[in-house]
Each structure stands twice: as structure tokens, then as C-alpha cells.
Design a protein around this motif. Structure first.
Motif, mmCIF file in Angstrom:
data_model
loop_
_atom_site.group_PDB
_atom_site.id
_atom_site.type_symbol
_atom_site.label_atom_id
_atom_site.label_comp_id
_atom_site.label_asym_id
_atom_site.label_seq_id
_atom_site.Cartn_x
_atom_site.Cartn_y
_atom_site.Cartn_z
ATOM 1 N N GLY A 59 0.777 -1.227 0.000
ATOM 2 C CA GLY A 59 0.000 0.000 0.000
ATOM 3 C C GLY A 59 0.811 1.281 0.000
ATOM 4 O O GLY A 59 0.307 2.336 -0.373
ATOM 5 N N SER A 60 2.064 1.219 0.423
ATOM 6 C CA SER A 60 2.901 2.426 0.477
ATOM 7 C C SER A 60 4.368 2.034 0.389
ATOM 8 O O SER A 60 4.730 0.863 0.532
ATOM 9 C CB SER A 60 2.663 3.190 1.790
ATOM 10 O OG SER A 60 3.191 2.455 2.881
ATOM 11 N N TYR A 61 5.177 3.030 0.175
ATOM 12 C CA TYR A 61 6.622 2.826 0.103
ATOM 13 C C TYR A 61 7.139 2.258 1.422
ATOM 14 O O TYR A 61 7.957 1.336 1.438
ATOM 15 C CB TYR A 61 7.302 4.150 -0.243
ATOM 16 C CG TYR A 61 8.798 4.095 -0.202
ATOM 17 C CD1 TYR A 61 9.513 3.415 -1.186
ATOM 18 C CD2 TYR A 61 9.516 4.715 0.820
ATOM 19 C CE1 TYR A 61 10.892 3.353 -1.151
ATOM 20 C CE2 TYR A 61 10.894 4.660 0.867
ATOM 21 C CZ TYR A 61 11.576 3.979 -0.127
ATOM 22 O OH TYR A 61 12.934 3.913 -0.078
ATOM 23 N N MET A 62 6.662 2.781 2.549
ATOM 24 C CA MET A 62 7.111 2.295 3.861
ATOM 25 C C MET A 62 6.667 0.855 4.103
ATOM 26 O O MET A 62 7.398 0.062 4.686
ATOM 27 C CB MET A 62 6.611 3.209 4.988
ATOM 28 C CG MET A 62 7.327 4.535 5.056
ATOM 29 S SD MET A 62 9.131 4.391 5.085
ATOM 30 C CE MET A 62 9.413 3.525 6.602
ATOM 31 N N LEU A 64 6.227 -1.400 1.766
ATOM 32 C CA LEU A 64 7.103 -2.199 0.922
ATOM 33 C C LEU A 64 8.493 -2.338 1.537
ATOM 34 O O LEU A 64 9.053 -3.435 1.605
ATOM 35 C CB LEU A 64 7.212 -1.554 -0.465
ATOM 36 C CG LEU A 64 8.150 -2.206 -1.465
ATOM 37 C CD1 LEU A 64 7.726 -3.629 -1.777
ATOM 38 C CD2 LEU A 64 8.194 -1.373 -2.744
ATOM 39 N N LEU A 65 9.028 -1.238 2.022
ATOM 40 C CA LEU A 65 10.360 -1.243 2.619
ATOM 41 C C LEU A 65 10.396 -2.106 3.882
ATOM 42 O O LEU A 65 11.359 -2.854 4.102
ATOM 43 C CB LEU A 65 10.770 0.199 2.946
ATOM 44 C CG LEU A 65 12.242 0.526 2.969
ATOM 45 C CD1 LEU A 65 12.918 0.118 1.680
ATOM 46 C CD2 LEU A 65 12.432 2.018 3.212
ATOM 47 N N SER A 66 9.340 -2.029 4.678
ATOM 48 C CA SER A 66 9.318 -2.798 5.930
ATOM 49 C C SER A 66 9.168 -4.298 5.684
ATOM 50 O O SER A 66 9.422 -5.096 6.579
ATOM 51 C CB SER A 66 8.205 -2.301 6.856
ATOM 52 O OG SER A 66 6.948 -2.617 6.314
ATOM 53 N N ASN A 67 8.772 -4.691 4.477
ATOM 54 C CA ASN A 67 8.688 -6.103 4.127
ATOM 55 C C ASN A 67 9.923 -6.583 3.363
ATOM 56 O O ASN A 67 10.235 -7.773 3.392
ATOM 57 C CB ASN A 67 7.440 -6.379 3.280
ATOM 58 C CG ASN A 67 6.190 -6.520 4.100
ATOM 59 O OD1 ASN A 67 5.682 -7.603 4.307
ATOM 60 N ND2 ASN A 67 5.680 -5.406 4.590
ATOM 61 N N THR A 68 10.629 -5.672 2.712
ATOM 62 C CA THR A 68 11.754 -6.050 1.857
ATOM 63 C C THR A 68 12.906 -6.671 2.635
ATOM 64 O O THR A 68 13.334 -7.797 2.351
ATOM 65 C CB THR A 68 12.256 -4.829 1.058
ATOM 66 O OG1 THR A 68 11.217 -4.407 0.169
ATOM 67 C CG2 THR A 68 13.504 -5.158 0.269
ATOM 68 N N GLY A 113 0.372 -7.449 1.116
ATOM 69 C CA GLY A 113 1.703 -7.404 1.703
ATOM 70 C C GLY A 113 2.262 -8.779 2.014
ATOM 71 O O GLY A 113 1.545 -9.778 2.030
ATOM 72 N N ALA A 114 3.568 -8.800 2.253
ATOM 73 C CA ALA A 114 4.296 -10.049 2.480
ATOM 74 C C ALA A 114 4.545 -10.336 3.951
ATOM 75 O O ALA A 114 5.302 -11.237 4.294
ATOM 76 C CB ALA A 114 5.629 -10.004 1.730
ATOM 77 N N SER A 115 3.899 -9.600 4.844
ATOM 78 C CA SER A 115 4.201 -9.783 6.262
ATOM 79 C C SER A 115 3.756 -11.146 6.790
ATOM 80 O O SER A 115 4.387 -11.695 7.694
ATOM 81 C CB SER A 115 3.600 -8.652 7.104
ATOM 82 O OG SER A 115 2.213 -8.572 6.910
ATOM 83 N N GLY A 116 2.708 -11.731 6.247
ATOM 84 C CA GLY A 116 2.317 -13.068 6.667
ATOM 85 C C GLY A 116 3.415 -14.084 6.368
ATOM 86 O O GLY A 116 3.726 -14.949 7.192
ATOM 87 N N ILE A 151 8.452 -8.653 16.399
ATOM 88 C CA ILE A 151 7.362 -8.638 15.416
ATOM 89 C C ILE A 151 6.147 -9.413 15.894
ATOM 90 O O ILE A 151 5.047 -9.184 15.413
ATOM 91 C CB ILE A 151 7.804 -9.165 14.026
ATOM 92 C CG1 ILE A 151 8.116 -10.653 14.054
ATOM 93 C CG2 ILE A 151 8.927 -8.367 13.450
ATOM 94 C CD1 ILE A 151 8.329 -11.270 12.679
ATOM 95 N N PHE A 152 6.335 -10.290 16.878
ATOM 96 C CA PHE A 152 5.219 -11.110 17.301
ATOM 97 C C PHE A 152 4.148 -10.331 18.067
ATOM 98 O O PHE A 152 3.079 -10.853 18.342
ATOM 99 C CB PHE A 152 5.708 -12.346 18.054
ATOM 100 C CG PHE A 152 6.354 -13.309 17.112
ATOM 101 C CD1 PHE A 152 5.584 -14.079 16.268
ATOM 102 C CD2 PHE A 152 7.734 -13.397 17.017
ATOM 103 C CE1 PHE A 152 6.155 -14.951 15.359
ATOM 104 C CE2 PHE A 152 8.321 -14.266 16.111
ATOM 105 C CZ PHE A 152 7.533 -15.041 15.278
#
Length: 188
Positions: A59-62, A64-68, A113-116, A151-152
């Protein structure tokens, strides 16, 4: 220690996914297209595509960055140290996490997002090490706890804009996968 395996080789799958994530975000940004419809919309026919595409949409640059960086780090760690089971773990954390979100999430909004996947990889690396009880696996577990243990907190519903359901599903899939593969004789 892995035989004939470099960090570069081990990062191939995570790097390819990150490349597609950045490509998708670039298309959204430069063409002003909202690709959110490619997310997971629970229990809807149109949301089924998200089981495969949601981790690539941000949804945003941040966001994306926080998942990269976690995806590159945890994915490379997985494939470098557990190359014999890495593909199985990555596939389960990617697909089953998203499937659980599609089936069980109470929200009707799109999950992106890829956080899952990240939660799945982190949970696997942590739980697997403590189940295996060998020095290297425990060391990897401790390193992941130190780097990403915080992260948990994300498995709790704190922010309505964040898919805690994906986080929880990922953590469950990663943990179950660790239990499932803990007795496998050769993992590297």
C-alpha cells in the motif's frame, strides 16, 4: 555448514519475490493504478487470486520497505542453512498463510503485503531451532529472536489498517511446519 551453497544462491528465491514486489509497487506508483484488488478478500471468489498475489502488493513505500529487508534476510537464512527443506517451508508459509487468511479472516477488506510470509519464516526459524536442539539451529533461532522477536506483537489486533490475521496465520503456519519437519534427518 552448507556444502557448495553460497549466500547469493540462497537469496535467489527471496530476491525474485522482492523484485516482483518492487516491480508491482512501481507500476502502482508510476501509472497511478491501485492493485489492491489483487489482495486477499476473505471468502469471496474475487479474493481467491490474492492467495497467490497478495504478498506482491503493498500500500505504500514504507509498507514495501518494511517487508523487503526481513524477507531477504529470513529467506536467505532459510535457504542457506536449511536448503533441503527451504522450498517446502517457503511454499507453505507463502500459500497456506494466505489460504488461512482467505478462509478465516473476519474482515471483508483486502489483505495485502508479504508480512504473513515474513511471520511464517520467522516463526519457523525460531521454533525449528529449539525443536532440533543442535547448536547451529539454536544459534539461528536466537539470532532471529534478537533481530525480529518483537514482530510477534503484530499478531494482536492493534491497528485496523494492519492485517494481524496474516501475521497470526503466518506464525501458526511457520510453527506447525517446524513441528512437522523437526524430525527430518537431513535439512542441510
Amino acid at each position: 555448514m552448507p556444502q557448495n551453497r553460497s549466500v547469493f544462491d540462497s537469496s535467489a528465491i527471496p530476491f525474485r519475490l522482492v523484485f516482483v514486489m518492487w516491480l508491482s509497487f512501481s507500476i502502482q506508483f508510476f501509472y497511478q493504478i491501485d492493485l489492491g484488488f489483487l489482495g486477499i478478500k476473505p471468502r469471496s471468489f474475487s479474493g481467491l487470486i490474492g492467495i497467490f498475489t497478495a504478498p506482491m502488493i503493498h500500500g505504500s513505500y514504507m509498507h514495501l520497505l518494511s517487508n523487503t529487508f526481513p524477507l531477504l534476510f529470513l529467506g536467505t537464512l532459510l535457504f542457506f542453512f536449511y536448503d533441503r527443506i527451504g522450498t517446502i517451508v517457503f511454499f507453505r508459509c507463502y500459500l497456506f498463510t494466505n489460504l488461512l487468511v482467505w478462509i478465516f479472516s473476519p474482515r471483508v477488506s483486502y489483505h495485502i503485503g508479504a508480512s504473513g510470509l515474513i511471520y511464517g519464516l520467522a516463526a519457523f526459524l525460531i521454533v525449528f531451532g529449539f525443536l532440533r536442539q543442535d547448536f547451529l539451529s539454536i544459534l539461528i533461532s536466537i539470532a532471529v529472536v534478537i533481530a525480529y522477536g518483537g514482530i510477534f506483537y503484530g499478531v494482536m489486533p492493534m491497528d485496523p489498517r494492519i492485517s494481524w490475521e496474516s501475521h497470526l496465520a503466518g506464525a501458526l503456519v511457520g510453527s506447525v511446519t517446524a513441528f512437522n519437519l523437526a524430525n527430518k534427518k537431513r535439512v542441510r
